[in-house]
Design a protein around this motif. Sequence first.
Motif, PDB file in Angstrom:
ATOM      1  N   CYS A 191       0.755  -1.277   0.097  1.00 47.02           N
ATOM      2  CA  CYS A 191       0.025   0.042  -0.109  1.00 47.02           C
ATOM      3  C   CYS A 191       0.883   1.114  -0.009  1.00 47.02           C
ATOM      4  O   CYS A 191       1.957   1.259   0.428  1.00 47.02           O
ATOM      5  CB  CYS A 191      -0.983   0.019   1.236  1.00 47.02           C
ATOM      6  SG  CYS A 191      -0.182   0.071   2.854  1.00 47.02           S
ATOM      7  N   PHE A 234      -3.943   0.697  -2.864  1.00 42.73           N
ATOM      8  CA  PHE A 234      -3.343  -0.816  -2.157  1.00 42.73           C
ATOM      9  C   PHE A 234      -3.397  -1.652  -3.422  1.00 42.73           C
ATOM     10  O   PHE A 234      -4.294  -1.537  -4.291  1.00 42.73           O
ATOM     11  CB  PHE A 234      -4.525  -1.045  -1.347  1.00 42.73           C
ATOM     12  CG  PHE A 234      -4.532  -2.407  -0.813  1.00 42.73           C
ATOM     13  CD1 PHE A 234      -4.049  -2.946   0.378  1.00 42.73           C
ATOM     14  CD2 PHE A 234      -5.206  -3.642  -1.479  1.00 42.73           C
ATOM     15  CE1 PHE A 234      -3.953  -4.256   0.748  1.00 42.73           C
ATOM     16  CE2 PHE A 234      -5.285  -4.887  -1.053  1.00 42.73           C
ATOM     17  CZ  PHE A 234      -4.546  -4.983   0.111  1.00 42.73           C
ATOM     18  N   CYS A 285       0.910   3.446   5.882  1.00 42.60           N
ATOM     19  CA  CYS A 285       1.451   2.922   4.377  1.00 42.60           C
ATOM     20  C   CYS A 285       2.271   4.036   3.886  1.00 42.60           C
ATOM     21  O   CYS A 285       2.613   4.142   2.798  1.00 42.60           O
ATOM     22  CB  CYS A 285       0.160   3.157   3.616  1.00 42.60           C
ATOM     23  SG  CYS A 285      -0.896   1.596   3.729  1.00 42.60           S
ATOM     24  N   ARG A 303      -5.069   7.055  -1.459  1.00 42.34           N
ATOM     25  CA  ARG A 303      -4.729   5.939  -1.078  1.00 42.34           C
ATOM     26  C   ARG A 303      -4.657   4.796  -1.883  1.00 42.34           C
ATOM     27  O   ARG A 303      -5.605   4.756  -2.766  1.00 42.34           O
ATOM     28  CB  ARG A 303      -5.238   5.568   0.249  1.00 42.34           C
ATOM     29  CG  ARG A 303      -5.172   6.524   1.651  1.00 42.34           C
ATOM     30  CD  ARG A 303      -6.429   6.368   2.378  1.00 42.34           C
ATOM     31  NE  ARG A 303      -7.785   6.609   1.627  1.00 42.34           N
ATOM     32  CZ  ARG A 303      -7.933   7.759   1.466  1.00 42.34           C
ATOM     33  NH1 ARG A 303      -7.399   8.714   1.684  1.00 42.34           N
ATOM     34  NH2 ARG A 303      -9.183   7.961   0.843  1.00 42.34           N
ATOM     35  N   GLY A 358      -8.050  -3.844   2.466  1.00 44.79           N
ATOM     36  CA  GLY A 358      -7.353  -3.159   1.512  1.00 44.79           C
ATOM     37  C   GLY A 358      -8.629  -2.160   0.902  1.00 44.79           C
ATOM     38  O   GLY A 358      -8.293  -0.793   0.681  1.00 44.79           O
ATOM     39  N   TYR A 361      -9.097   0.597   3.732  1.00 46.86           N
ATOM     40  CA  TYR A 361      -7.878   1.330   3.721  1.00 46.86           C
ATOM     41  C   TYR A 361      -7.923   2.411   2.804  1.00 46.86           C
ATOM     42  O   TYR A 361      -8.176   3.590   3.023  1.00 46.86           O
ATOM     43  CB  TYR A 361      -6.695   0.794   3.750  1.00 46.86           C
ATOM     44  CG  TYR A 361      -5.394   1.527   3.095  1.00 46.86           C
ATOM     45  CD1 TYR A 361      -5.049   2.504   4.248  1.00 46.86           C
ATOM     46  CD2 TYR A 361      -4.783   1.683   2.019  1.00 46.86           C
ATOM     47  CE1 TYR A 361      -3.952   3.558   3.768  1.00 46.86           C
ATOM     48  CE2 TYR A 361      -3.925   2.538   1.611  1.00 46.86           C
ATOM     49  CZ  TYR A 361      -3.343   3.422   2.502  1.00 46.86           C
ATOM     50  OH  TYR A 361      -2.553   4.149   2.203  1.00 46.86           O
ATOM     51  N   ALA A 362      -8.359   2.024   1.544  1.00 49.44           N
ATOM     52  CA  ALA A 362      -8.292   2.791   0.374  1.00 49.44           C
ATOM     53  C   ALA A 362      -9.440   3.634   0.404  1.00 49.44           C
ATOM     54  O   ALA A 362      -9.354   5.000  -0.052  1.00 49.44           O
ATOM     55  CB  ALA A 362      -8.338   2.011  -0.992  1.00 49.44           C
TER      56      ALA A 362
END
Length: 522
Positions: free
Chosen positions: A216, A225, A260, A223, A248, A251-252
Amino acid sequence: MRRSRTRTRTRTRLACAVALALGAAFLSPGVPSAAAADPYQVLVFSKTAGFRHDSIPAGIAALQQLGADNDFTVTATEDATAFTPANLADYEAVVFLSTTGDVLNDTQQSALKGYVDGGGGFVGVHAAADTEYDWPEYEDLVGAWFQSHPAIQEARLTTEDHVHPATAHLDDTWTRTDEWYNYRSNPRDSVHVLQSLDESSYSGGEMGGDHPITWCHEQQRGRSFYTGLGHTTESFADPDVRQLLLGGVQYAAGAVEADCTAGDPGPDPGGDSAEAEAYTSSSGVQSAAHGSASGGATLGYIDDGDWAGYSSLDTAGATAFTATVSSAGAGGTIEIRSGSATGPLLGSVDVAPTGGWETFTEVTTTLTAGTGPLFLRFTGGAGALFDVDRFTLTRAPATEDEGSSNVHLFYYPWYGTPEGPAGSWRHWQQGGHTPPDAIGADLYPKLGPYDSGDIAGAVDTSFNEWHEGSSIEPASSTPPPGHGYETFEGAYGKTGEAAETAYLDRTAYWADRFEQQLRQRR
């Protein structure tokens, strides 16, 4: 799926109790948790202009189910007209699910880049790395482009981050069957690696022993991943793969926070430092959560005969080893070896009990000359021996006469793939020209002294070695007349200073690959 060993420690049990108590306090009604994030939308894009994976429908279904269970809605499409600034604004993340080839036009590419740079999220799955080769910025977005792959087979993955939501559920190692990609470049310096492949566990790995497979990174305000997993249909029925994808996406989308930050800890002046728990291969040891340690963890659960390997740390040139350690156990010895856990012994250092797992001290020893990746082997009595926190390999300082200014490395920039539209590898702008009437790059002094150590005129990969006095000259902003030399302009689709940088960066990459192959032959 996190494995546990029969031996436990008082400090571990205490830490768990404290963590549960703190967790209950922090997740009181007044403080929202990650699970309480507002519902959001995710766009899944699976258009293909090359090979089409049979697993795409299973991947879409898995993401839709993950969304239904975790408060996000999935819209699946293969219509590239969805990539407009206005439409992308409705989504918190965009997933490229095994896309291949040229799937976006210039306007759509600009919309995606602006979306991510402005704060959106990107998720690439498997063949997302086999996409948009004519769009240089896409390589930065996905992290690395696909190079090749061996046959589908079982391999062992190493978990490098036990905190990120995509990999927090995994053991230190994970053995599974998939199609394992090699990449055109190693992304480690520009991404945060979450998982890597142990190339000794399967056939066909071509990344020189350091083989990131899931990573990532921050992309401007957004962001990104990527995971290389997901070739097989069966992958998307695997609960661990699903959890990896979920982490993933979350997070994105910005639904959960994660570190990251790109790149591993850089080398200290005169040496290379690493967190001991960031091993790439091991036997017996585990990462042990430890709040007071560097990086929040140590290499722990160390018994007699256990070992840990570090494929990205070369013992060549190392003159000393220093480590931060603690022990409420028996103590023991750290053996520093090269090449393997039973490879040449370069040095050893004793670790005495420090009086507690929270009481750290430093140990150091000199090393004899070695070659190959670093391995630490641990010996001692019965039971828990010690923990290792951070360690450093000290290297002899470089001298001014290191390398040779009289060696030039002639380089062909290549593009395409053997299976690509051109039907074969081609030289950038120069067709099939051969030295000296073709394009070259002089690695001295622009990239520093470089001496391959091979014989003059030897050919390896895309290099010829030439000595001072030959007619080879570098590509440059103002090339000398004759020989058909080119300027940097247009290299890799870039112009001006960016073209020169891209050209020289690619040259440096191939120089590193050349050096790796040379070391293997020796």
